[in-house]
Design a protein around this motif. Structure first.
Motif, mmCIF file in Angstrom:
data_model
loop_
_atom_site.group_PDB
_atom_site.id
_atom_site.type_symbol
_atom_site.label_atom_id
_atom_site.label_comp_id
_atom_site.label_asym_id
_atom_site.label_seq_id
_atom_site.Cartn_x
_atom_site.Cartn_y
_atom_site.Cartn_z
ATOM 1 N N GLY A 1 0.834 -1.190 0.000
ATOM 2 C CA GLY A 1 0.000 0.000 0.000
ATOM 3 C C GLY A 1 0.875 1.248 0.000
ATOM 4 N N ILE A 2 0.496 2.260 -0.787
ATOM 5 C CA ILE A 2 1.251 3.495 -0.901
ATOM 6 C C ILE A 2 0.439 4.624 -0.255
ATOM 7 N N PHE A 3 1.091 5.425 0.561
ATOM 8 C CA PHE A 3 0.426 6.501 1.280
ATOM 9 C C PHE A 3 0.647 7.844 0.580
ATOM 10 N N LYS A 4 -0.342 8.699 0.712
ATOM 11 C CA LYS A 4 -0.208 10.093 0.307
ATOM 12 C C LYS A 4 -0.384 10.913 1.577
ATOM 13 N N GLY A 5 0.706 11.511 2.034
ATOM 14 C CA GLY A 5 0.677 12.106 3.353
ATOM 15 C C GLY A 5 0.605 11.001 4.389
ATOM 16 N N ASP A 6 -0.395 11.061 5.259
ATOM 17 C CA ASP A 6 -0.514 10.027 6.299
ATOM 18 C C ASP A 6 -1.637 9.034 6.010
ATOM 19 N N LYS A 7 -2.228 9.102 4.823
ATOM 20 C CA LYS A 7 -3.372 8.236 4.509
ATOM 21 C C LYS A 7 -3.053 7.260 3.383
ATOM 22 N N LEU A 8 -3.534 6.027 3.539
ATOM 23 C CA LEU A 8 -3.398 5.014 2.487
ATOM 24 C C LEU A 8 -4.143 5.482 1.246
ATOM 25 N N HIS A 9 -3.447 5.485 0.111
ATOM 26 C CA HIS A 9 -4.026 6.087 -1.096
ATOM 27 C C HIS A 9 -4.114 5.114 -2.267
ATOM 28 N N VAL A 10 -3.095 4.267 -2.453
ATOM 29 C CA VAL A 10 -3.035 3.354 -3.601
ATOM 30 C C VAL A 10 -2.568 1.988 -3.114
ATOM 31 N N LYS A 11 -3.186 0.936 -3.681
ATOM 32 C CA LYS A 11 -2.736 -0.431 -3.409
ATOM 33 C C LYS A 11 -2.204 -1.056 -4.694
ATOM 34 N N ILE A 12 -1.164 -1.850 -4.549
ATOM 35 C CA ILE A 12 -0.621 -2.570 -5.699
ATOM 36 C C ILE A 12 -0.580 -4.060 -5.366
ATOM 37 N N HIS A 13 -0.764 -4.899 -6.389
ATOM 38 C CA HIS A 13 -0.775 -6.346 -6.155
ATOM 39 C C HIS A 13 0.656 -6.874 -6.034
ATOM 40 N N SER A 14 0.782 -8.155 -5.740
ATOM 41 C CA SER A 14 2.087 -8.730 -5.392
ATOM 42 C C SER A 14 3.099 -8.639 -6.530
ATOM 43 N N LYS A 15 2.645 -8.766 -7.772
ATOM 44 C CA LYS A 15 3.568 -8.671 -8.906
ATOM 45 C C LYS A 15 4.112 -7.255 -9.040
ATOM 46 N N GLU A 16 3.243 -6.263 -8.819
ATOM 47 C CA GLU A 16 3.689 -4.872 -8.847
ATOM 48 C C GLU A 16 4.597 -4.569 -7.664
ATOM 49 N N ALA A 17 4.320 -5.225 -6.516
ATOM 50 C CA ALA A 17 5.166 -5.019 -5.332
ATOM 51 C C ALA A 17 6.600 -5.476 -5.601
ATOM 52 N N LEU A 18 6.759 -6.552 -6.367
ATOM 53 C CA LEU A 18 8.101 -7.004 -6.744
ATOM 54 C C LEU A 18 8.799 -5.947 -7.596
ATOM 55 N N LEU A 19 8.075 -5.337 -8.528
ATOM 56 C CA LEU A 19 8.669 -4.291 -9.361
ATOM 57 C C LEU A 19 9.080 -3.088 -8.520
ATOM 58 N N LEU A 20 8.254 -2.731 -7.529
ATOM 59 C CA LEU A 20 8.623 -1.660 -6.603
ATOM 60 C C LEU A 20 9.880 -2.042 -5.837
ATOM 61 N N LYS A 21 9.988 -3.304 -5.462
ATOM 62 C CA LYS A 21 11.182 -3.791 -4.772
ATOM 63 C C LYS A 21 12.421 -3.612 -5.640
ATOM 64 N N LEU A 22 12.306 -3.898 -6.940
ATOM 65 C CA LEU A 22 13.441 -3.735 -7.847
ATOM 66 C C LEU A 22 13.843 -2.265 -7.966
ATOM 67 N N LEU A 23 12.889 -1.352 -7.736
ATOM 68 C CA LEU A 23 13.156 0.078 -7.866
ATOM 69 C C LEU A 23 13.647 0.720 -6.576
ATOM 70 N N THR A 24 13.526 0.015 -5.449
ATOM 71 C CA THR A 24 13.839 0.652 -4.163
ATOM 72 C C THR A 24 14.847 -0.106 -3.305
ATOM 73 N N ASP A 25 14.879 -1.440 -3.381
ATOM 74 C CA ASP A 25 15.702 -2.227 -2.454
ATOM 75 C C ASP A 25 17.160 -2.279 -2.881
ATOM 76 N N ARG A 26 18.008 -2.557 -1.908
ATOM 77 C CA ARG A 26 19.426 -2.762 -2.202
ATOM 78 C C ARG A 26 19.649 -4.136 -2.811
ATOM 79 N N ASP A 27 18.985 -5.154 -2.269
ATOM 80 C CA ASP A 27 19.115 -6.519 -2.793
ATOM 81 C C ASP A 27 17.964 -6.792 -3.755
ATOM 82 N N LEU A 28 18.281 -6.944 -5.028
ATOM 83 C CA LEU A 28 17.248 -7.104 -6.049
ATOM 84 C C LEU A 28 16.932 -8.588 -6.217
ATOM 85 N N THR A 29 16.091 -9.111 -5.319
ATOM 86 C CA THR A 29 15.738 -10.527 -5.323
ATOM 87 C C THR A 29 14.231 -10.684 -5.444
ATOM 88 N N GLY A 30 13.812 -11.906 -5.805
ATOM 89 C CA GLY A 30 12.395 -12.204 -5.910
ATOM 90 C C GLY A 30 12.128 -13.162 -7.055
#
Length: 352
Positions: A195-224
């Motif tokens: 889930g992605i927040f805008k300010g302090d409120k939950l604003h957007v949800k992404i499914h597990s496949k999209e969460a992996l792509l977010l992981k590739l864009l943000t994490d140090r260890d690119l695994t999955g």
């Protein structure tokens, strides 16, 4: 001799300052949950009941209601014959309605607790925190914490913890993102996107496949692990082993370059063993798939006005006159993303 007496005196003074806590006389909270019920906040605390038994230590729930976060903790104390300790809390579960209502008060309360570890995980659920924590009673202690940790280090869940949450919440240039877990069929608790927040409120949800792509864009260890279908309607399972990422900020575009070392773990038996030409075909299609899906995800974030990747923070380091308001209003909506994935592919196992 006088030095011996001095040492003994200091030892007695120092040990006398420590407050003795016997494990049988405190309740060590390992999980917290928060829901919205009407106009009140419902708090749930999960703790193990330590016993001298070979059958393990059962988990117990405390429930409290209040119009404030701190009031729910006071309610826990009122129900307990022992002192409540939050120092070993590893998971904080937020119900869907609670997250949409806002997490500002929760963050403010938790950040003032010096005992709460920076590695504690704050997670979301599409259901209620009460339902998730009640279901976890059937599992061993720290099951939820271990489930989340394993999926962050080995699975498709972006890595986050209380420390990163505070940086994103109080910092400028990146929005908060938190993993989602749900209760699936047969009572199985499973990770289910982010889930992605805008300010302090939950604003957007992404499914597990999209969460992996977010992981590739943000994490140090690119695994999955990534499953996709080729142009020939072939099902392929890809495992990301490691890689590197770079983001270049140019005047008219933002270039995201990914170098991903991967393995084909499952692929059609009709192409087994894989020839060099088949490997190249898979490589090209995987790169095209990643390029398309990552750009699609970035456009989704952009359209919804959320920035979990932290492009704002990157531009902040480049522009002396940067302001968050100007970036969100004028810069971010007009960013043009160029995604350049390079897949280094190796073969593993046999065709399926």
């Amino acid at each position: 001799m006088k030095y011996a007496y001095l040492t003994l005196s200091l030892f007695l003074v120092l040990t006398g300052c420590a407050k003795l806590k016997v494990i049988d006389q405190i309740k060590i909270i390992q999980g917290l949950g928060y829901d919205i019920e009407g106009k009140n906040i419902r708090g749930i605390a999960l703790y193990p009941l330590y016993k001298n038994t070979h059958r393990g230590n059962p988990l117990i729930l405390l429930n409290g209601q209040s119009d404030t976060i701190q009031g729910t903790v006071t309610s826990f104390t009122a129900q307990s014959q022992h002192q409540i300790e939050l120092g070993q809390t590893r998971t904080v579960v937020l119900g869907d309605a609670f997250a949409k209502n806002g997490i500002s008060e929760l963050v403010s309360v938790l950040v003032r607790d010096p005992l709460l570890g920076s590695n504690a995980k704050v997670i979301l659920t599409n259901q209620t925190a009460s339902k998730v924590l009640t279901q976890s009673l059937k599992q061993p202690p720290y099951y939820l914490a271990n489930l989340v940790e394993q999926n962050m280090t080995e699975g498709n869940t972006p890595i986050t913890n209380f420390h990163l949450l505070l940086n994103q919440y109080y910092g400028k240039g990146q929005d908060v993102y938190l993993p989602i877990l749900n209760i699936a069929e047969k009572g199985l608790i499973t990770m289910d996107g982010a889930g992605i927040f805008k300010g302090d409120k939950l604003h957007v949800k992404i499914h597990s496949k999209e969460a992996l792509l977010l992981k590739l864009l943000t994490d140090r260890d690119l695994t999955g692990k990534y499953e996709f279908t080729t142009g020939k309607n072939e099902r392929v399972l890809l495992s990301f082993l490691y890689g590197k990422r770079s983001i270049s900020l140019l005047e008219d575009k933002t270039v995201i370059s990914l170098t991903l070392h991967t393995q084909l773990q499952e692929y059609p038996a009709s192409v087994s063993p894989l020839s060099a030409s088949e490997m190249n075909r898979f490589k090209k299609q995987i790169e095209e798939e990643l390029q398309s899906k990552i750009k699609e995800l970035l456009t989704k974030f952009q359209t919804n006005g959320v920035d979990p990747v932290g492009f704002g923070e990157l531009y902040r380091g480049k522009q002396r006159e940067w302001t968050e308001e100007h970036f969100q209003k004028d810069t971010y909506p007009n960013l043009h993303f160029v995604v350049k994935p390079e897949v280094i592919l190796s073969q593993s196992g046999v065709g399926s």
